[in-house]
Design a protein around this motif. Structure first.
Motif, PDB file in Angstrom:
ATOM      1  N   GLN A  41       1.181  -1.227   0.094  1.00 57.57           N
ATOM      2  CA  GLN A  41      -0.420   0.127   0.119  1.00 57.57           C
ATOM      3  C   GLN A  41       0.652   1.493   0.394  1.00 57.57           C
ATOM      4  O   GLN A  41       0.008   2.717  -0.168  1.00 57.57           O
ATOM      5  CB  GLN A  41      -0.976   0.125   1.309  1.00 57.57           C
ATOM      6  CG  GLN A  41      -2.452  -1.184   1.290  1.00 57.57           C
ATOM      7  CD  GLN A  41      -2.932  -1.213   0.554  1.00 57.57           C
ATOM      8  OE1 GLN A  41      -3.314  -0.239  -0.494  1.00 57.57           O
ATOM      9  NE2 GLN A  41      -2.981  -2.513  -0.079  1.00 57.57           N
ATOM     10  N   ASP A  42       2.259   1.006   0.224  1.00 58.53           N
ATOM     11  CA  ASP A  42       3.459   2.369   0.403  1.00 58.53           C
ATOM     12  C   ASP A  42       2.592   2.497  -1.300  1.00 58.53           C
ATOM     13  O   ASP A  42       3.039   2.207  -2.339  1.00 58.53           O
ATOM     14  CB  ASP A  42       3.612   2.150   0.327  1.00 58.53           C
ATOM     15  CG  ASP A  42       5.640   2.872  -0.262  1.00 58.53           C
ATOM     16  OD1 ASP A  42       5.299   4.355  -0.010  1.00 58.53           O
ATOM     17  OD2 ASP A  42       7.001   2.376  -0.326  1.00 58.53           O
TER      18      ASP A  42
ATOM     19  N   ILE B 249       5.818  -9.485 -10.769  1.00 57.45           N
ATOM     20  CA  ILE B 249       5.955  -8.226 -10.749  1.00 57.45           C
ATOM     21  C   ILE B 249       6.131  -7.008 -11.076  1.00 57.45           C
ATOM     22  O   ILE B 249       7.029  -6.804 -12.336  1.00 57.45           O
ATOM     23  CB  ILE B 249       6.719  -8.680  -8.955  1.00 57.45           C
ATOM     24  CG1 ILE B 249       8.292  -7.905  -9.134  1.00 57.45           C
ATOM     25  CG2 ILE B 249       6.945  -9.659  -8.212  1.00 57.45           C
ATOM     26  CD1 ILE B 249       9.206  -8.090  -8.322  1.00 57.45           C
ATOM     27  N   ASN B 250       5.916  -5.996 -11.057  1.00 59.11           N
ATOM     28  CA  ASN B 250       6.475  -4.789 -11.341  1.00 59.11           C
ATOM     29  C   ASN B 250       7.188  -3.941 -10.379  1.00 59.11           C
ATOM     30  O   ASN B 250       6.950  -4.285  -8.920  1.00 59.11           O
ATOM     31  CB  ASN B 250       4.980  -3.505 -12.048  1.00 59.11           C
ATOM     32  CG  ASN B 250       4.519  -3.811 -13.542  1.00 59.11           C
ATOM     33  OD1 ASN B 250       5.308  -4.353 -13.945  1.00 59.11           O
ATOM     34  ND2 ASN B 250       3.547  -3.454 -13.517  1.00 59.11           N
ATOM     35  N   TYR B 251       8.115  -3.121 -10.428  1.00 61.22           N
ATOM     36  CA  TYR B 251       8.843  -2.466  -9.291  1.00 61.22           C
ATOM     37  C   TYR B 251       9.067  -1.143  -9.751  1.00 61.22           C
ATOM     38  O   TYR B 251       9.031  -0.882 -10.834  1.00 61.22           O
ATOM     39  CB  TYR B 251       9.809  -2.966  -8.741  1.00 61.22           C
ATOM     40  CG  TYR B 251      10.704  -2.999 -10.224  1.00 61.22           C
ATOM     41  CD1 TYR B 251      11.767  -2.405 -10.391  1.00 61.22           C
ATOM     42  CD2 TYR B 251      10.738  -4.706 -10.367  1.00 61.22           C
ATOM     43  CE1 TYR B 251      12.522  -2.812 -11.259  1.00 61.22           C
ATOM     44  CE2 TYR B 251      11.758  -4.550 -11.922  1.00 61.22           C
ATOM     45  CZ  TYR B 251      12.611  -3.875 -12.087  1.00 61.22           C
ATOM     46  OH  TYR B 251      13.325  -4.046 -13.329  1.00 61.22           O
ATOM     47  N   PRO B 252       8.806   0.123  -9.243  1.00 62.07           N
ATOM     48  CA  PRO B 252       9.237   1.426  -9.321  1.00 62.07           C
ATOM     49  C   PRO B 252      10.279   1.241 -10.917  1.00 62.07           C
ATOM     50  O   PRO B 252      11.472   0.464  -9.554  1.00 62.07           O
ATOM     51  CB  PRO B 252       9.525   2.200  -8.225  1.00 62.07           C
ATOM     52  CG  PRO B 252       9.622   1.077  -7.255  1.00 62.07           C
ATOM     53  CD  PRO B 252       8.814   0.004  -7.358  1.00 62.07           C
ATOM     54  N   LEU B 253      11.234   2.436 -11.041  1.00 63.38           N
ATOM     55  CA  LEU B 253      11.767   2.091 -11.626  1.00 63.38           C
ATOM     56  C   LEU B 253      12.581   4.008 -11.996  1.00 63.38           C
ATOM     57  O   LEU B 253      12.072   4.396 -11.728  1.00 63.38           O
ATOM     58  CB  LEU B 253      11.126   2.098 -14.080  1.00 63.38           C
ATOM     59  CG  LEU B 253      10.098   0.756 -13.988  1.00 63.38           C
ATOM     60  CD1 LEU B 253       9.838   1.061 -15.522  1.00 63.38           C
ATOM     61  CD2 LEU B 253      11.290  -0.103 -14.002  1.00 63.38           C
TER      62      LEU B 253
ATOM     63  N   VAL C  77      10.791  -5.569  -4.635  1.00 64.60           N
ATOM     64  CA  VAL C  77      11.049  -6.234  -4.998  1.00 64.60           C
ATOM     65  C   VAL C  77      11.034  -7.268  -3.295  1.00 64.60           C
ATOM     66  O   VAL C  77      10.177  -7.679  -3.322  1.00 64.60           O
ATOM     67  CB  VAL C  77      12.448  -7.003  -5.145  1.00 64.60           C
ATOM     68  CG1 VAL C  77      12.642  -8.184  -5.664  1.00 64.60           C
ATOM     69  CG2 VAL C  77      12.105  -5.911  -6.679  1.00 64.60           C
ATOM     70  N   ALA C  78      11.815  -6.451  -1.998  1.00 66.45           N
ATOM     71  CA  ALA C  78      11.495  -7.585  -0.785  1.00 66.45           C
ATOM     72  C   ALA C  78      10.089  -7.431  -0.450  1.00 66.45           C
ATOM     73  O   ALA C  78       9.615  -8.723   0.052  1.00 66.45           O
ATOM     74  CB  ALA C  78      12.615  -7.091   0.366  1.00 66.45           C
TER      75      ALA C  78
ATOM     76  N   VAL D  22       2.724   0.164 -10.326  1.00 64.63           N
ATOM     77  CA  VAL D  22       3.849  -0.290 -10.078  1.00 64.63           C
ATOM     78  C   VAL D  22       3.993  -1.140  -8.405  1.00 64.63           C
ATOM     79  O   VAL D  22       5.186  -1.752  -8.727  1.00 64.63           O
ATOM     80  CB  VAL D  22       4.701   1.046  -9.670  1.00 64.63           C
ATOM     81  CG1 VAL D  22       5.515   0.964 -11.411  1.00 64.63           C
ATOM     82  CG2 VAL D  22       5.374   1.563  -9.006  1.00 64.63           C
ATOM     83  N   ARG D  23       3.547  -1.541  -8.076  1.00 64.28           N
ATOM     84  CA  ARG D  23       3.660  -1.985  -7.116  1.00 64.28           C
ATOM     85  C   ARG D  23       2.115  -3.099  -7.217  1.00 64.28           C
ATOM     86  O   ARG D  23       1.192  -3.763  -6.217  1.00 64.28           O
ATOM     87  CB  ARG D  23       2.378  -1.225  -5.519  1.00 64.28           C
ATOM     88  CG  ARG D  23       3.741  -0.101  -5.745  1.00 64.28           C
ATOM     89  CD  ARG D  23       2.118   0.905  -4.713  1.00 64.28           C
ATOM     90  NE  ARG D  23       2.317   1.926  -4.777  1.00 64.28           N
ATOM     91  CZ  ARG D  23       0.585   1.920  -4.558  1.00 64.28           C
ATOM     92  NH1 ARG D  23       0.004   1.245  -3.712  1.00 64.28           N
ATOM     93  NH2 ARG D  23       0.010   3.651  -5.278  1.00 64.28           N
TER      94      ARG D  23
END
Length: 268
Positions: free
Chosen positions: A20-21, A79-83, A96-97, A28-29
């Protein structure tokens, strides 16, 4: 038998929020989950982190991998993650964690074994998978022990980001310096090479014979250092494979690394 995998039905759960960040955009979450429809027991869990030079790429490009792994009786999470430039390497690794933490807490609902989590990635994703697997501070920050049983690195970039950035001497506006900062101390923190330790998860490492020279060099250094802890590391150089081909090979259902990866997970 693997020969019948293409006919197995799977279940897809897409755009599941893993944190939820709200520092980064909602998209990206999120992650996609691919699970075999028929299961006689909880399945191994394979989490995949996409590549793209830390500044591009998205999970939907790798749905093919999720489907193929699920048909081989592996619950697979993409997963997506911030770039970059919105995020730096440590924020990517933290995301990722967090995705691994979400999987640990929730994957049982999808038929996955929460005690059999494996983290994988290609290129920049391989770097992040290695960093999160080896450097426990990312899970320490979440107040949980490292839940990763093993990491599968597919032509990982950045295993020695310190050495690479020290040699290249990029201009201040280069995208890699936005990702890794201009501080050599941060480059070392970002380099999996400097975080090997005796209690680390097992590693399965693939490199393309014809990949980029910088990847060849960093793998040579990484595997040499790894031999101090494991004299016989699982390290495979795939003949005639270039960097992009190291991931597109998984379009083929009967691609040999599928069988090796599944055997690796079953063993651990």
């Amino acid at each position: 038998m693997l020969s019948n995998c293409a006919h197995r039905s799977i279940e897809r759960s897409k755009n599941v929020t893993y944190t939820q960040d709200d520092k980064f955009h909602e998209n990206v979450r999120t992650l996609n989950i691919f699970a075999p429809s028929k299961r006689v027991r909880a399945c191994n869990v394979f989490i995949f982190v996409h590549g793209g030079s830390w500044n591009s790429g998205k999970k939907s490009h790798y749905n093919f991998l999720g489907g193929r792994m699920a048909r081989k009786n592996v619950v697979t999470v993409i997963i997506n993650y911030p770039l970059s430039p919105q995020a730096r390497f440590n924020e990517m690794a933290t995301a990722v964690a967090k995705s691994v933490f979400w999987v640990k807490e929730n994957i049982g609902q999808y038929g996955g074994d929460s005690d059999a989590i494996f983290l994988s990635g290609h290129s920049a994703g391989g770097h992040l998978a290695a960093l999160v697997s080896l450097q426990d501070e990312y899970f320490d920050s979440l107040n949980i022990p490292n839940p990763i049983k093993g990491a599968i690195l597919i032509d990982a970039a950045g295993l020695d980001m310190y050495g690479y950035l020290s040699e290249e001497k990029f201009q201040d506006d280069h995208s890699y310096l936005k990702t890794f900062t201009k501080n050599p101390r941060e480059w070392k923190k970002a380099s999996p090479l400097y975080h090997l330790h005796r209690d680390m998860p097992e590693l399965l490492i693939y490199r393309g014979q014809k990949t980029y020279p910088s990847i060849v060099k960093s793998h040579d250094k990484f595997v040499a250092a790894l031999r101090e802890y494991n004299p016989s590391p699982r390290y495979y150089v795939l003949k005639n494979k270039k960097h992009v081909g190291m991931i597109t090979q998984f379009f083929r259902t009967k691609n040999p690394p599928f069988k090796e990866i599944i055997a690796f997970m079953d063993e651990h």
